[in-house]
Scaffold this motif. Sequence first.
Motif, mmCIF file in Angstrom:
data_model
loop_
_atom_site.group_PDB
_atom_site.id
_atom_site.type_symbol
_atom_site.label_atom_id
_atom_site.label_comp_id
_atom_site.label_asym_id
_atom_site.label_seq_id
_atom_site.Cartn_x
_atom_site.Cartn_y
_atom_site.Cartn_z
ATOM 1 N N SER A 86 1.000 -1.269 0.521
ATOM 2 C CA SER A 86 0.104 -0.029 -0.484
ATOM 3 C C SER A 86 0.743 1.054 0.062
ATOM 4 O O SER A 86 0.312 2.663 -0.448
ATOM 5 N N PHE A 87 2.360 1.579 -0.056
ATOM 6 C CA PHE A 87 3.182 2.380 0.475
ATOM 7 C C PHE A 87 3.654 2.561 -0.431
ATOM 8 O O PHE A 87 3.745 4.517 -0.974
ATOM 9 N N PHE A 88 3.822 1.785 -2.083
ATOM 10 C CA PHE A 88 3.987 2.560 -3.170
ATOM 11 C C PHE A 88 3.095 3.026 -3.908
ATOM 12 O O PHE A 88 3.087 4.000 -4.531
ATOM 13 N N PHE A 89 1.091 3.086 -3.130
ATOM 14 C CA PHE A 89 0.383 4.056 -3.980
ATOM 15 C C PHE A 89 0.385 4.946 -2.954
ATOM 16 O O PHE A 89 -0.673 5.681 -2.658
ATOM 17 N N ASP A 90 0.236 5.217 -2.287
ATOM 18 C CA ASP A 90 0.756 6.309 -1.584
ATOM 19 C C ASP A 90 -0.270 6.857 -0.543
ATOM 20 O O ASP A 90 -1.448 7.463 -0.214
ATOM 21 N N VAL A 91 -0.892 5.144 0.118
ATOM 22 C CA VAL A 91 -2.606 4.975 0.955
ATOM 23 C C VAL A 91 -2.203 4.741 2.186
ATOM 24 O O VAL A 91 -1.028 4.080 2.271
ATOM 25 N N PRO A 92 -3.238 4.600 2.479
ATOM 26 C CA PRO A 92 -2.226 4.030 4.392
ATOM 27 C C PRO A 92 -2.219 2.839 4.067
ATOM 28 O O PRO A 92 -2.948 1.937 3.686
ATOM 29 N N PHE A 93 -1.602 2.141 5.290
ATOM 30 C CA PHE A 93 -1.299 0.763 5.266
ATOM 31 C C PHE A 93 -2.292 -0.712 5.375
ATOM 32 O O PHE A 93 -2.983 -0.145 6.494
ATOM 33 N N LEU A 94 -1.817 -1.618 5.053
ATOM 34 C CA LEU A 94 -3.372 -2.274 4.727
ATOM 35 C C LEU A 94 -4.217 -2.140 3.865
ATOM 36 O O LEU A 94 -5.250 -2.276 4.581
ATOM 37 N N THR A 95 -4.026 -0.591 3.399
ATOM 38 C CA THR A 95 -5.472 -0.332 2.907
ATOM 39 C C THR A 95 -5.197 -1.783 1.288
ATOM 40 O O THR A 95 -4.273 -1.513 0.458
ATOM 41 N N HIS A 96 -6.644 -1.963 0.774
ATOM 42 C CA HIS A 96 -6.931 -3.110 0.234
ATOM 43 C C HIS A 96 -7.877 -1.906 -0.514
ATOM 44 O O HIS A 96 -8.163 -1.477 -1.109
ATOM 45 N N THR A 97 -7.699 -3.002 -1.878
ATOM 46 C CA THR A 97 -8.055 -1.947 -3.467
ATOM 47 C C THR A 97 -8.953 -2.801 -4.240
ATOM 48 O O THR A 97 -8.391 -4.597 -3.566
ATOM 49 N N PHE A 98 -10.378 -3.390 -5.407
ATOM 50 C CA PHE A 98 -10.443 -4.495 -5.881
ATOM 51 C C PHE A 98 -10.638 -3.932 -7.621
ATOM 52 O O PHE A 98 -11.025 -2.933 -8.028
ATOM 53 N N SER A 99 -10.954 -4.807 -8.308
ATOM 54 C CA SER A 99 -11.210 -4.732 -9.610
ATOM 55 C C SER A 99 -12.299 -5.860 -10.538
ATOM 56 O O SER A 99 -11.578 -7.353 -9.431
ATOM 57 N N TYR A 100 -13.073 -5.949 -11.254
ATOM 58 C CA TYR A 100 -13.488 -6.858 -11.808
ATOM 59 C C TYR A 100 -12.596 -7.405 -13.166
ATOM 60 O O TYR A 100 -12.249 -5.913 -13.604
ATOM 61 N N VAL A 101 -13.032 -8.100 -13.290
ATOM 62 C CA VAL A 101 -11.794 -9.006 -14.567
ATOM 63 C C VAL A 101 -12.645 -9.529 -15.345
ATOM 64 O O VAL A 101 -13.686 -10.598 -14.658
ATOM 65 N N ASP A 102 -12.529 -9.913 -16.516
ATOM 66 C CA ASP A 102 -13.504 -10.997 -17.077
ATOM 67 C C ASP A 102 -12.739 -12.284 -17.364
ATOM 68 O O ASP A 102 -11.543 -12.097 -17.755
ATOM 69 N N LEU A 103 -12.782 -13.301 -17.354
ATOM 70 C CA LEU A 103 -12.109 -14.752 -16.930
ATOM 71 C C LEU A 103 -12.385 -15.761 -17.814
ATOM 72 O O LEU A 103 -13.468 -15.433 -17.227
ATOM 73 N N PRO A 104 -12.374 -16.291 -18.758
ATOM 74 C CA PRO A 104 -12.754 -16.852 -18.890
ATOM 75 C C PRO A 104 -13.662 -17.852 -19.757
ATOM 76 O O PRO A 104 -14.907 -18.092 -19.696
ATOM 77 N N VAL A 105 -13.458 -18.864 -17.922
ATOM 78 C CA VAL A 105 -14.334 -19.838 -17.259
ATOM 79 C C VAL A 105 -14.971 -19.047 -16.785
ATOM 80 O O VAL A 105 -16.712 -19.471 -16.365
#
Length: 140
Positions: A86-105
């Motif tokens: 999280s430090f690499f993105f200049d956000v507080p420690f243990l900040t998490h993110t998510f995204s939606y991805v199209d997976l084949p199956v």
Amino acid sequence: MKTNDLIFQTVTKVVVFIIIIYSLHLFFSGHYTPGGGFIGGLMSASAIVLLLLAFDIKTVVNTLPIDYIKMTATGLLIALLTGIGSFFFDVPFLTHTFSYVDLPVLGKTSLATAVLFDLGVYLVVIGVTMTIIQTIGETE
């Protein structure tokens, strides 16, 4: 092998598989429903304990040659690296993110960085629980 353990050992082989599958379900569903790395790790450790009850420790160690202390250290490292990320993105420690991805199956699936943290917790819980149980169960 003890005299009347055949039925117990046969049932254990099936039940351990079911427990491990359910623990993985709890692990992956922990972000939207009750579950996650902690309870998934406890379920997996309980499956290994069931193996230890049904078979002798030498059979289980030969089947699952796992160093639980190294597993614990790996889990701690994964959890720590997830927090440090999280430090690499200049956000507080243990900040998490998510995204939606199209997976084949699977189709449209959400991928969360919290899964990596939960993986660390999962490994730590299995490692610590099994280390404690093996230490208690050791004979001199």
